[in-house]
Motif scaffolding. Structure first.
Motif, PDB file in Angstrom:
ATOM      1  N   PHE A  38       0.838  -1.191   0.000  1.00 21.60           N
ATOM      2  CA  PHE A  38       0.000   0.000   0.000  1.00 21.60           C
ATOM      3  C   PHE A  38       0.876   1.245   0.000  1.00 21.60           C
ATOM      4  O   PHE A  38       1.853   1.341   0.745  1.00 21.60           O
ATOM      5  N   SER A  39       0.496   2.201  -0.821  1.00 17.98           N
ATOM      6  CA  SER A  39       1.266   3.432  -0.942  1.00 17.98           C
ATOM      7  C   SER A  39       1.138   4.298   0.304  1.00 17.98           C
ATOM      8  O   SER A  39       0.110   4.306   0.983  1.00 17.98           O
ATOM      9  N   SER A  73       6.198   2.612   0.570  1.00 22.00           N
ATOM     10  CA  SER A  73       5.007   1.932   1.068  1.00 22.00           C
ATOM     11  C   SER A  73       4.669   2.373   2.490  1.00 22.00           C
ATOM     12  O   SER A  73       5.469   3.007   3.183  1.00 22.00           O
ATOM     13  N   LEU A  74       3.470   1.969   2.935  1.00 21.59           N
ATOM     14  CA  LEU A  74       3.078   2.224   4.321  1.00 21.59           C
ATOM     15  C   LEU A  74       3.996   1.485   5.287  1.00 21.59           C
ATOM     16  O   LEU A  74       4.247   1.945   6.396  1.00 21.59           O
ATOM     17  N   ARG A  75       4.502   0.334   4.850  1.00 20.89           N
ATOM     18  CA  ARG A  75       5.421  -0.407   5.718  1.00 20.89           C
ATOM     19  C   ARG A  75       6.689   0.405   5.948  1.00 20.89           C
ATOM     20  O   ARG A  75       7.198   0.465   7.072  1.00 20.89           O
ATOM     21  N   ALA A 114      -7.364   2.723   6.421  1.00 18.01           N
ATOM     22  CA  ALA A 114      -7.956   2.982   5.105  1.00 18.01           C
ATOM     23  C   ALA A 114      -7.389   2.035   4.061  1.00 18.01           C
ATOM     24  O   ALA A 114      -8.112   1.524   3.197  1.00 18.01           O
ATOM     25  N   ALA A 115      -6.079   1.770   4.134  1.00 23.42           N
ATOM     26  CA  ALA A 115      -5.446   0.872   3.168  1.00 23.42           C
ATOM     27  C   ALA A 115      -5.952  -0.549   3.335  1.00 23.42           C
ATOM     28  O   ALA A 115      -6.237  -1.247   2.360  1.00 23.42           O
ATOM     29  N   PRO A 175      -5.528  -3.325  -3.262  1.00 24.54           N
ATOM     30  CA  PRO A 175      -4.290  -2.660  -2.864  1.00 24.54           C
ATOM     31  C   PRO A 175      -3.388  -2.421  -4.055  1.00 24.54           C
ATOM     32  O   PRO A 175      -3.560  -2.991  -5.116  1.00 24.54           O
ATOM     33  N   ASP A 176      -2.404  -1.549  -3.846  1.00 20.87           N
ATOM     34  CA  ASP A 176      -1.397  -1.299  -4.878  1.00 20.87           C
ATOM     35  C   ASP A 176      -0.448  -2.485  -4.917  1.00 20.87           C
ATOM     36  O   ASP A 176       0.316  -2.709  -3.987  1.00 20.87           O
TER      37      ASP A 176
END
Length: 405
Positions: A249-250, A326-328, A366-367, A373-374
């Protein structure tokens, strides 16, 4: 594409290396086989180029049974990359890459031209061409191995734990390089690894195999992480699979605040005002690039930050690309930061703003609730720790026979 139709392998002593397996590796995609030692992943891969013959079922490449060709002819049309590169030590790098084209009857000039082109493609200098394998680093040898596998422009590339024998930093570089090459070449790649992080990082689809060659789940990385089908898959993915899923996820939705960011040469009034409103200040240089964190208590009474030596600032851990990562990566940045705040930067390294762990939560929620997902092969977070080479149960000794290249 590569199709496995009820393919199995049982040895004369009754050992089942691969149970009857149905599997399709899509054209132009990376399909990863992952599992513990003895799960038959290398056996499955080596049955594609007939280095191991199946005892049941059939393997098709674009609808054609691999047994319709002689083994040497088949192998010359399939790229093959193994751990430690498997280069011929008595041949130069250039000669190694030229091997398969020459076996296929290419002229020496044409093979040389193709080899030099590929060395550049995999990120090696022209000066490497005349060197011998022992004169290269492990990462460079693996790049040569990839170049050699691509030399005759095969539609199919088999990669058997190609990066397991290099250190984690080089491994990450090689993974990034493979994704770059794949974006340009769109090969059908069957990739074997022990490392679930590597599988998730590289695979368009991932096949999780259990001991005895049992296929437990075959899915996209996002589906695998979100919905493991059974206890074995869930256990193999590990306890942090939720964090791994954030790699897809971005981070573009993360709210970044500029308030805690202050230049080292900022006016005293600005510094003091921010000190009064923020528990931590992120000090940046005159190019707006991060130098480190400073607690409000450490700010000089007169607000002159030039009195604080750069060495006294607390490390910010690492930044994340506000528009690319990414969110990570964002979460990791926050967790490693002494202020529990992630530092988002633009492509040129300039600080865009910061976000606390608490401010990341809405973006993560939200992701996770998003239906699609991206799944692009952009930054997927950090690959996992290195897994030492193994899987000796389904690995055979290799020789320098050109037909195995």
């Amino acid at each position: 594409m590569i199709s496995f139709v009820q393919v199995g392998k049982t040895y004369p002593d009754g050992t089942v290396a691969v149970a009857a397996t149905d599997l399709t590796a899509d054209s132009g995609r990376i399909t990863v086989l992952v599992g513990p030692s003895g799960s038959g992943k290398t056996t499955l891969l080596r049955m594609v180029n007939r280095m191991i013959e199946p005892t049941s079922g059939e393997i098709l490449i674009d609808g054609v049974d691999v047994r319709s060709k002689s083994a040497p002819e088949l192998r010359r049309g399939i790229g093959y990359v193994i751990q430690n590169a498997g280069l011929f030590p008595h041949r130069t790098v250039l000669a190694n890459v030229m091997t398969v084209p020459r076996l296929l009857g290419w002229s020496k000039d044409k093979a040389r031209e193709r080899a030099m082109e590929l060395l550049t493609t995999v990120g090696l200098e022209e000066s490497h061409a005349k060197r011998y394998p022992f004169q290269l680093s492990g990462g460079q040898q693996q790049r040569v191995g990839v170049a050699r596998a691509l030399a005759a422009d095969p539609p199919v590339l088999l990669m058997d734990e190609p990066f397991s024998a290099v250190d984690p930093v080089v491994r990450k570089d090689l993974q990034t390089e493979l994704l770059r090459l794949q974006s340009e070449l769109s090969k059908t790649i069957l990739f074997v690894t022990h490392d679930i992080d590597e599988a998730i990082q590289l695979g368009d689809k991932v096949a999780v195999l259990n001991t005895g060659g049992v296929l437990e789940q075959f899915d996209t990385p996002t589906e695998l992480l979100a919905n493991p089908k059974n206890e074995f898959v869930e256990s193999f993915l590990g306890l942090d699979r939720g964090v791994r899923r954030l790699s897809f996820f971005s981070s573009t939705g993360v709210p970044l605040r500029p308030e805690p960011v202050v230049a080292r040469d900022a006016p005293a009034a600005e510094v003091l005002a921010r000190r009064g409103a923020q528990p931590w200040l992120l000090v940046v240089d005159d190019g707006h690039k991060p130098l480190g964190w400073l607690t409000a208590e450490q700010v000089p009474a007169d607000g002159d930050l030039t009195k604080v030596a750069v060495g006294e600032l607390v490390s910010y851990g690492h930044t994340f690309g506000a528009a690319t990562d990414s969110l990570r990566a964002a979460l990791d940045s926050a967790i490693l930061s002494p202020s529990s705040r992630a530092v988002g930067v633009a492509e040129d390294g300039r600080v865009v703003g910061v976000a606390s762990v608490e401010e990341l939560v809405p973006a993560i929620r939200a992701a996770q609730s998003a239906s699609v997902p991206d799944t692009g092969h952009g930054d997927r977070g950090e690959p996992g720790d290195r897994v030492e080479p193994g899987d000796r149960n389904d690995r055979e000794d290799r020789d320098d026979n050109p037909d195995t290249v």
